[in-house]
Structures are given as structure tokens and as C-alpha cells.
Write a protein that holds these residues in place. Structure first.
Motif, PDB file in Angstrom:
ATOM      1  N   TYR A 100      -1.940  -1.115   5.901  1.00 51.80           N
ATOM      2  CA  TYR A 100      -2.111   0.117   5.142  1.00 51.80           C
ATOM      3  C   TYR A 100      -3.500   0.112   4.514  1.00 51.80           C
ATOM      4  O   TYR A 100      -3.931  -0.908   3.949  1.00 51.80           O
ATOM      5  CB  TYR A 100      -1.053   0.235   4.040  1.00 51.80           C
ATOM      6  CG  TYR A 100      -1.333   1.346   3.052  1.00 51.80           C
ATOM      7  CD1 TYR A 100      -1.014   2.673   3.358  1.00 51.80           C
ATOM      8  CD2 TYR A 100      -1.931   1.065   1.829  1.00 51.80           C
ATOM      9  CE1 TYR A 100      -1.274   3.687   2.456  1.00 51.80           C
ATOM     10  CE2 TYR A 100      -2.193   2.079   0.919  1.00 51.80           C
ATOM     11  CZ  TYR A 100      -1.871   3.385   1.239  1.00 51.80           C
ATOM     12  OH  TYR A 100      -2.141   4.388   0.349  1.00 51.80           O
ATOM     13  N   ALA A 102      -5.949   2.534   1.901  1.00 56.55           N
ATOM     14  CA  ALA A 102      -5.990   3.669   0.971  1.00 56.55           C
ATOM     15  C   ALA A 102      -7.312   4.406   1.138  1.00 56.55           C
ATOM     16  O   ALA A 102      -8.160   4.439   0.242  1.00 56.55           O
ATOM     17  CB  ALA A 102      -5.805   3.179  -0.459  1.00 56.55           C
ATOM     18  N   GLU A 118      -5.154   8.249   3.702  1.00 58.72           N
ATOM     19  CA  GLU A 118      -4.709   6.885   3.959  1.00 58.72           C
ATOM     20  C   GLU A 118      -4.243   6.682   5.404  1.00 58.72           C
ATOM     21  O   GLU A 118      -3.764   7.607   6.058  1.00 58.72           O
ATOM     22  CB  GLU A 118      -3.590   6.531   2.990  1.00 58.72           C
ATOM     23  CG  GLU A 118      -2.457   7.518   3.024  1.00 58.72           C
ATOM     24  CD  GLU A 118      -1.692   7.584   1.720  1.00 58.72           C
ATOM     25  OE1 GLU A 118      -0.548   8.041   1.756  1.00 58.72           O
ATOM     26  OE2 GLU A 118      -2.242   7.170   0.687  1.00 58.72           O
TER      27      GLU A 118
END
Length: 213
Positions: A100, A102, A118
Motif C-alpha cells: 500500500y 499513500a 493511493e
């Protein structure tokens, strides 16, 4: 006279032979070889996870006919998280990883409020272990979104595509790892429901810090 000489010679020979037969040479003691130290365990198998610091850039692309130039994604930074699991067979290491980032990057040539949001990725990794160093490549699936206000309203475009890259990790004290990685995501969305697609190719150079459980 000759008999006495003969007896004397015989006695001398016997004494010399007895002395020679009793010679006991010193026994040499073999050298003691110290056992080699056991190698440090550098197995990559198991769960791992960590954080990343990412330098991001990107170019917009489309297969639709366009007039003029296409916008470019602004260079930016993004914090990230990753978690995965490795299996190891001899020096071959393979597994899966979830990433992940951001990301919040604008576009040069687009509306000021429109951002690349994101990024979420699911990767399959394959690598080779050089002891405490792991060199690997990966390929996977990525999702992201372009969203924000425009002069005529707002935009929200769901994107997906292929992700791939190369990297290397180093184990420190068997459990902590540090790594460097280059990756690309070729993201697209449908252009107004037509057969045309557009989207950015998002590149990143990442410094990764993690822990192997």
C-alpha cells in the motif's frame, strides 16, 4: 687366543643388538583441529512486514486520439506499508506480498485539484538468496484512482493494471531487513465508456525497512 677373541666378539654383537632392539622412538601427537563455526541461519522463509519511503513519478498515456500534449504526474513522495510470506527451496525464494502506498500527486497540465490517489498492489515474487542478501523480481496487480474537483464539477476514475519491478533485500541480525526497489504500475481506465483507455505509468524507487518473523 682365537677362542677368547671369538667369544668377545659374540658378546659385543649380542649387547649391541639388545641395545638396538630396545630403542623406543618418541610418538608424535597429532595436531588438534578446531571445529569450524556453524553458519548463521539466514533463511528467508516465513512472514515479514514493514514500511517504505517512496519517490514517485509518472507519465500519462492513452490509446485514444488526442489533440496536444498529455499531462505528466508531478514528482512526489509517498509513505508505504507491506506484508508478505516467503517459501524457500535451497537458494530459490518465492512468495506473495501486499503493498500500500499513500500517494497524493497532482498532474502538470490538468486541473489543480485532480490527484493520483493511493495505490494498492498484490504481488507474486521470485528471488535468489545469496545468504543474507535476496535479489528478486515481482509481477502483480495494482489498483488506484484519479479524483478531485474540476472547473465543471468533479472527477473520480477507478484505475487498475499490471505492476512489476526488481529489488534486493538484506537481512540484518537475522530478523531485520533493509531493501531497495524499483517498480512500475501501468494503470488505465476506460475513456467515457468507449474502447479507448488512458492512465498514468507510475514509477517508484523505494527504501524498505522491515522485520522477518
Amino acid at each position: 687366543m682365537s677362542r677368547a677373541i671369538a667369544f668377545g666378539l659374540a658378546a659385543t654383537f649380542i649387547a649391541t643388538a639388545a641395545t638396538a632392539g630396545s630403542y623406543d622412538p618418541a610418538v608424535e601427537t597429532p595436531a588438534v583441529i578446531a571445529p569450524a563455526k556453524a553458519a548463521v541461519d539466514t533463511s528467508w522463509a516465513g512472514f515479514y512486514g514493514g514500511v517504505s519511503a517512496n519517490m514517485m513519478s509518472g507519465d500519462f498515456d492513452t490509446n485514444a486520439p488526442v489533440m496536444g500534449g498529455l499531462p505528466e504526474m508531478d514528482d512526489s513522495t509517498a509513505a508505504g506499508l507491506f506484508v508478505g510470506y516467503n517459501w524457500q527451496i535451497n537458494n530459490i525464494v518465492f512468495g506473495g506480498e501486499l503493498d500500500y502506498m499513500a500517494l497524493d500527486a497532482g498532474f502538470d497540465g490538468a486541473a489543480p485539484g485532480v490527484k493520483q490517489d493511493e495505490v494498492l498492489e498484490l504481488r507474486g515474487r521470485l528471488g535468489y538468496s545469496f545468504g543474507n542478501i535476496l535479489a528478486y523480481g515481482f509481477v502483480g496487480y495494482a489498483q488506484s484512482e484519479i479524483s478531485g474537483p474540476t472547473p465543471t464539477g468533479s472527477v473520480s476514475l477507478d484505475e487498475d493494471g499490471i505492476a512489476y519491478g526488481l529489488g534486493a533485500d538484506m537481512l540484518i541480525k537475522e530478523n531485520f531487513l533493509v531493501g531497495l526497489e524499483w517498480s512500475r504500475r501501468e494503470l488505465t481506465y476506460d475513456v467515457m465508456g468507449s474502447s479507448y483507455e488512458a492512465g498514468p505509468d507510475v514509477d517508484s524507487i523505494s527504501l524498505r525497512l522491515g522485520y522477518k518473523f
